[in-house]
Design an enzyme around this catalytic site. Structure first.
Site, PDB file in Angstrom:
ATOM      1  N   SER A 143     -36.531 -36.749   0.543  1.00  0.00           N
ATOM      2  CA  SER A 143     -37.037 -36.959   1.576  1.00  0.00           C
ATOM      3  C   SER A 143     -37.136 -37.434   1.812  1.00  0.00           C
ATOM      4  O   SER A 143     -37.151 -38.797   2.090  1.00  0.00           O
ATOM      5  CB  SER A 143     -37.751 -35.566   1.387  1.00  0.00           C
ATOM      6  OG  SER A 143     -38.640 -35.587   2.230  1.00  0.00           O
ATOM      7  N   TYR A 156     -46.404 -32.014  -2.174  1.00  0.00           N
ATOM      8  CA  TYR A 156     -44.977 -32.435  -2.238  1.00  0.00           C
ATOM      9  C   TYR A 156     -44.233 -33.633  -1.905  1.00  0.00           C
ATOM     10  O   TYR A 156     -43.496 -33.855  -2.807  1.00  0.00           O
ATOM     11  CB  TYR A 156     -44.184 -31.454  -0.937  1.00  0.00           C
ATOM     12  CG  TYR A 156     -43.192 -31.655  -0.248  1.00  0.00           C
ATOM     13  CD1 TYR A 156     -41.984 -30.771  -1.042  1.00  0.00           C
ATOM     14  CD2 TYR A 156     -42.484 -32.196   0.713  1.00  0.00           C
ATOM     15  CE1 TYR A 156     -40.665 -30.815  -0.292  1.00  0.00           C
ATOM     16  CE2 TYR A 156     -40.994 -32.304   1.078  1.00  0.00           C
ATOM     17  CZ  TYR A 156     -40.068 -31.440   0.413  1.00  0.00           C
ATOM     18  OH  TYR A 156     -38.823 -31.312   0.483  1.00  0.00           O
TER      19      TYR A 156
HETATM   20  N1  LIG Z   1     -34.711 -28.946   4.916  1.00  0.00           N
HETATM   21  C1  LIG Z   1     -35.302 -30.135   4.854  1.00  0.00           C
HETATM   22  O1  LIG Z   1     -35.813 -30.285   6.123  1.00  0.00           O
HETATM   23  C2  LIG Z   1     -35.208 -30.639   3.663  1.00  0.00           C
HETATM   24  C3  LIG Z   1     -35.619 -32.424   4.238  1.00  0.00           C
HETATM   25  C4  LIG Z   1     -35.830 -33.167   2.987  1.00  0.00           C
HETATM   26  C5  LIG Z   1     -35.357 -33.025   2.342  1.00  0.00           C
HETATM   27  N2  LIG Z   1     -34.796 -31.380   1.632  1.00  0.00           N
HETATM   28  C6  LIG Z   1     -34.921 -31.074   0.150  1.00  0.00           C
HETATM   29  O2  LIG Z   1     -33.546 -30.818   0.378  1.00  0.00           O
HETATM   30  C7  LIG Z   1     -33.995 -29.100  -1.237  1.00  0.00           C
HETATM   31  C8  LIG Z   1     -32.763 -28.306  -0.696  1.00  0.00           C
HETATM   32  O3  LIG Z   1     -34.370 -27.540   0.638  1.00  0.00           O
HETATM   33  P1  LIG Z   1     -33.338 -26.739   1.378  1.00  0.00           P
HETATM   34  O4  LIG Z   1     -33.770 -26.906   2.591  1.00  0.00           O
HETATM   35  O5  LIG Z   1     -31.934 -26.638   1.252  1.00  0.00           O
HETATM   36  O6  LIG Z   1     -34.387 -25.316   1.438  1.00  0.00           O
HETATM   37  P2  LIG Z   1     -33.935 -24.273   0.532  1.00  0.00           P
HETATM   38  O7  LIG Z   1     -34.556 -23.475   0.591  1.00  0.00           O
HETATM   39  O8  LIG Z   1     -32.667 -23.481   1.527  1.00  0.00           O
HETATM   40  O9  LIG Z   1     -33.216 -24.462  -0.767  1.00  0.00           O
HETATM   41  C9  LIG Z   1     -34.629 -24.519  -1.581  1.00  0.00           C
HETATM   42  C10 LIG Z   1     -33.265 -24.341  -2.943  1.00  0.00           C
HETATM   43  O10 LIG Z   1     -33.833 -24.411  -4.191  1.00  0.00           O
HETATM   44  C11 LIG Z   1     -33.862 -23.476  -4.737  1.00  0.00           C
HETATM   45  N3  LIG Z   1     -35.112 -23.176  -6.207  1.00  0.00           N
HETATM   46  C12 LIG Z   1     -36.211 -22.735  -5.820  1.00  0.00           C
HETATM   47  N4  LIG Z   1     -36.974 -22.791  -6.510  1.00  0.00           N
HETATM   48  C13 LIG Z   1     -36.329 -23.008  -8.447  1.00  0.00           C
HETATM   49  C14 LIG Z   1     -35.761 -22.703  -9.388  1.00  0.00           C
HETATM   50  N5  LIG Z   1     -37.093 -22.627  -9.990  1.00  0.00           N
HETATM   51  N6  LIG Z   1     -34.929 -22.571  -9.976  1.00  0.00           N
HETATM   52  C15 LIG Z   1     -33.553 -22.623  -9.078  1.00  0.00           C
HETATM   53  N7  LIG Z   1     -33.809 -22.992  -8.144  1.00  0.00           N
HETATM   54  C16 LIG Z   1     -35.135 -22.881  -7.206  1.00  0.00           C
HETATM   55  C17 LIG Z   1     -33.913 -22.384  -4.157  1.00  0.00           C
HETATM   56  O11 LIG Z   1     -34.260 -21.252  -4.105  1.00  0.00           O
HETATM   57  C18 LIG Z   1     -33.020 -22.827  -2.939  1.00  0.00           C
HETATM   58  O12 LIG Z   1     -32.028 -22.165  -2.688  1.00  0.00           O
HETATM   59  C19 LIG Z   1     -35.010 -29.761  -1.401  1.00  0.00           C
HETATM   60  O13 LIG Z   1     -34.935 -30.226  -2.686  1.00  0.00           O
HETATM   61  C20 LIG Z   1     -35.883 -29.953  -0.093  1.00  0.00           C
HETATM   62  O14 LIG Z   1     -36.976 -30.366  -0.928  1.00  0.00           O
HETATM   63  C21 LIG Z   1     -35.057 -30.353   2.771  1.00  0.00           C
HETATM   64  C1  LIG Z   2     -38.854 -30.029   4.094  1.00  0.00           C
HETATM   65  C2  LIG Z   2     -38.874 -31.685   3.860  1.00  0.00           C
HETATM   66  O1  LIG Z   2     -38.186 -32.864   3.271  1.00  0.00           O
HETATM   67  C3  LIG Z   2     -39.699 -32.494   5.213  1.00  0.00           C
HETATM   68  C4  LIG Z   2     -38.823 -31.838   6.023  1.00  0.00           C
HETATM   69  O2  LIG Z   2     -38.836 -33.559   4.941  1.00  0.00           O
END
Ligand SMILES: NC(=O)c1ccc[n+]([C@@H]2O[C@H](COP(=O)([O-])OP(=O)(O)OC[C@H]3O[C@@H](n4cnc5c(N)ncnc54)[C@H](O)[C@@H]3O)[C@@H](O)[C@H]2O)c1
Ligand SMILES: CC(=O)[C@H](C)O
Length: 246
Positions: A143, A156
């Site tokens: 992230s 986080y």
């Molecule tokens: N959306 C953002 O802005 C953003 C930014 C940076 C990083 N991320 C990272 O991207 C990744 C995906 O997040 P996203 O934004 O697509 O959100 P999201 O909530 O749609 O995806 C997260 C996924 O992880 C799954 N999950 C959570 N706990 C779990 C477990 N114990 N076992 C199996 N699956 C599990 C959820 O069911 C979901 O499908 C995460 O690691 C998040 O930290 C997201």
């Molecule tokens: C969800 C996340 O990782 C942030 C916004 O960077």
């Protein structure tokens, strides 16, 4: 011919958000995808849609906090697909920006369990097969919180720094044995995780908008493909420039 033709991919956290986009993009590029997660209804819907589009996919129920689930889920993938070429470690949870005083132990442990230990357990499960083949790709998800504070809370941000360390160590230990491990570090991406992020925050981004899951997926395709074979142990930022001003 797709860029991932004949590749077998395990997409953990594939039932929503970025993981879902990655599953669809990998399938579009010719990979067979095992969409893994806890949400069976969503997983099966995604699999059906991929197959309607002439792709090949299966759903595997995995809660990454359970080593046993990973073991059984991976065995099912091997039964169906015969091998694995790509592990996408995309499951993650956020801590709603709680600082160290607000964060209770349970919250801290949960964040580490899902965001750091889960990717470790998954890698540990698939690596013996990849090492035997002398080839394999692991993609972890960081992230902007991998580099700076402020896009998450105490647990986080700690977890997203830690997953970068794990990615580097994978490269250090296994890069010379054919394993390519990299980290994608997205900024604000429109997914269920960031629902409710207010517009004011988005104005801080040089790109002046949030990113799309498909934009993260296109980097994942590059990292999964042979085009990136000299990219190892890297953390690839894609945050619309957000971190440059921090
Ligand atoms: N959306 C953002 O802005 C953003 C930014 C940076 C990083 N991320 C990272 O991207 C990744 C995906 O997040 P996203 O934004 O697509 O959100 P999201 O909530 O749609 O995806 C997260 C996924 O992880 C799954 N999950 C959570 N706990 C779990 C477990 N114990 N076992 C199996 N699956 C599990 C959820 O069911 C979901 O499908 C995460 O690691 C998040 O930290 C997201
Ligand atoms: C969800 C996340 O990782 C942030 C916004 O960077």
């Amino acid at each position: 011919m797709g860029r991932l033709e004949n590749k077998m991919a395990l997409i953990i956290g594939g039932t929503s958000g970025i993981g879902e986009a990655v599953a669809r993009a990998f399938a579009d590029e010719g990979a067979k995808v095992a969409v893994a997660g806890r949400k069976e209804t969503d997983g099966k819907r995604i699999v059906d849609e991929i197959e309607e589009n002439d792709g090949k996919a299966i759903f595997i129920r995995i809660d990454t906090t359970k080593a046993e689930d990973l073991k059984k889920g991976f065995s099912k993938m091997i039964e169906e697909f015969g091998t694995i070429d790509i592990l996408y470690n995309g499951a993650g949870i956020h801590d709603s920006y709680q600082n160290a005083v607000e964060t209770d132990e349970e919250m801290y442990d949960k964040l580490m369990e899902v965001n750091v230990k889960g990717p470790f357990l998954a890698a540990r499960e698939v690596l013996p097969v990849m090492l035997e083949k002398g080839k394999g790709t692991i993609i972890n998800i960081g992230s902007q919180s991998t580099f700076v504070a402020g896009a998450g809370g105490s647990s986080y941000v700690t977890s997203k720094h830690a997953i970068e360390g794990f990615t580097k160590q994978l490269t250090y230990d296994f890069g010379s044995k054919g394993i390519k491990a990299n980290l994608i570090a997205p900024g604000f991406i429109t997914t269920p995780m960031v629902e409710g992020v207010n517009e004011e925050r988005l104005k801080d981004i040089p790109a002046q908008r949030a990113g799309k899951p498909e934009e993260v997926a296109s980097i994942a395709v590059f990292l999964a493909s042979e085009e990136s074979d000299y990219v190892q142990g890297a953390s690839i930022k894609m945050d619309g420039g957000w971190t440059v001003g921090r």
